[in-house]
Design a protein around this motif. Structure first.
Motif, PDB file in Angstrom:
ATOM      1  N   CYS A  49       0.768   4.221  -2.735  1.00  0.00           N
ATOM      2  CA  CYS A  49       0.490   5.608  -2.354  1.00  0.00           C
ATOM      3  C   CYS A  49       1.554   6.541  -2.925  1.00  0.00           C
ATOM      4  CB  CYS A  49       0.445   5.751  -0.837  1.00  0.00           C
ATOM      5  SG  CYS A  49      -0.972   4.958  -0.051  1.00  0.00           S
TER       6      CYS A  49
ATOM      7  N   ARG B  33      -3.748   6.683   1.606  1.00  0.00           N
ATOM      8  CA  ARG B  33      -4.031   5.258   1.748  1.00  0.00           C
ATOM      9  C   ARG B  33      -5.503   4.904   1.512  1.00  0.00           C
ATOM     10  NH1 ARG B  33      -0.445   1.650   4.010  1.00  0.00           N
ATOM     11  NH2 ARG B  33       1.525   2.529   4.758  1.00  0.00           N
TER      12      ARG B  33
ATOM     13  N   GLU C 296       0.838  -1.207   0.000  1.00  0.00           N
ATOM     14  CA  GLU C 296       0.000   0.000   0.000  1.00  0.00           C
ATOM     15  C   GLU C 296       0.871   1.254   0.000  1.00  0.00           C
ATOM     16  OE1 GLU C 296      -2.864   0.167   3.080  1.00  0.00           O
ATOM     17  OE2 GLU C 296      -3.890  -1.693   2.499  1.00  0.00           O
ATOM     18  N   GLU C 297       1.946   1.208   0.771  1.00  0.00           N
ATOM     19  CA  GLU C 297       2.831   2.370   0.882  1.00  0.00           C
ATOM     20  C   GLU C 297       3.437   2.729  -0.474  1.00  0.00           C
ATOM     21  OE1 GLU C 297       6.831   3.780   3.350  1.00  0.00           O
ATOM     22  OE2 GLU C 297       5.766   1.949   3.913  1.00  0.00           O
TER      23      GLU C 297
ATOM     24  N   ARG D   9      -6.707   1.690  -0.606  1.00  0.00           N
ATOM     25  CA  ARG D   9      -7.385   0.538   0.009  1.00  0.00           C
ATOM     26  C   ARG D   9      -8.719   0.265  -0.679  1.00  0.00           C
ATOM     27  NH1 ARG D   9      -6.014   1.949   6.361  1.00  0.00           N
ATOM     28  NH2 ARG D   9      -3.879   1.098   6.329  1.00  0.00           N
TER      29      ARG D   9
END
Length: 229
Positions: free
Chosen positions: A44, A51, A40-41, A55
């Motif tokens: 982003c 985030r 996810e990081e 998501r």
């Protein structure tokens, strides 16, 4: 004064929708390997967004089966077993066969044009060595059955597996020039049989064409033995 509907400004897609589209295309085009963890990081950072939409994008792709979201472990590209592949191939054959026959009956001229355009795009992409464009044209060929079949429910059923099929198609054909060469001939022959009314011939060729089980098992094993650096 123009009608209100003509002046209305269309709402832009949400960040989550744009992120889901970008990630979907990246997975289909082979930028991720099957089973790979999706950070996810990093998404982003790559997309330049927070985030929350990332998501939402991952959850949307989970619905299509393209992504697996595992609580407390993260999100991963789908990673089918041999049995999963066999079931997906059966599902694909059943839907494509019925949609193709419906398309011939419902809008044969449009189907012929779309199949011809897809094959022409495949020829051009193969000549240019553009594996990504070849995969997109291959996917467009099979999507033509559903675009012309006149049945929205059939299209919806296909969309449930379309992204996974496109991803596996990339894995199966992108690294192999000879498979793209033989694939071109198969697509031409299937279109000719379907449009000429040779239903039995078309079904027999599609059955062989859609059965990826053995080839994909070998490709999946090769990917595991030679992971992306």
């Amino acid at each position: 004064m123009p009608a209100k509907s003509a002046m209305r400004i269309a709402q832009p897609p949400s960040l989550a929708t744009m992120a889901a589209d970008r990630l979907r295309n990246a997975i289909i085009d082979g930028e991720f390997t099957l089973g790979e963890n999706i950070s996810e990081e990093r998404l982003c950072e790559a997309f330049g967004i927070s985030r929350s939409p990332v998501r939402d994008a991952l959850n949307a792709l989970q619905f299509t089966g393209l992504v697996e979201v595992r609580p407390k472990r993260g999100s991963f590209v789908f990673n089918p077993t041999e049995d999963d592949v066999a079931k997906l191939c059966d599902y694909r054959f059943m839907l494509e066969r019925e949609a193709a026959l419906m398309a011939v009956r419902d809008d044969k001229d449009a189907l012929a044009r779309q199949l011809q355009d897809a094959v022409a795009a495949m020829v051009q992409a193969h000549a240019n060595g553009d594996r990504r464009a070849y995969g997109h044209a291959d996917t467009a060929y099979h999507a033509a059955f559903f675009l012309c079949c006149g049945n929205g429910l059939m299209r919806d059923a296909y969309r449930l597996a379309e992204a996974r099929l496109a991803t596996l198609r990339t894995l199966l054909t992108a690294p192999f020039d000879e498979r793209r060469e033989s694939g071109l001939a198969q697509h031409r022959d299937m279109a000719e049989a379907l449009l000429s009314g040779d239903t039995a011939g078309f079904e027999a060729m599609l059955k062989v064409h859609a059965d990826w089980t053995g080839r994909l098992t070998a490709a999946l094993q090769s990917q595991k033995e030679h992971p992306k650096p």
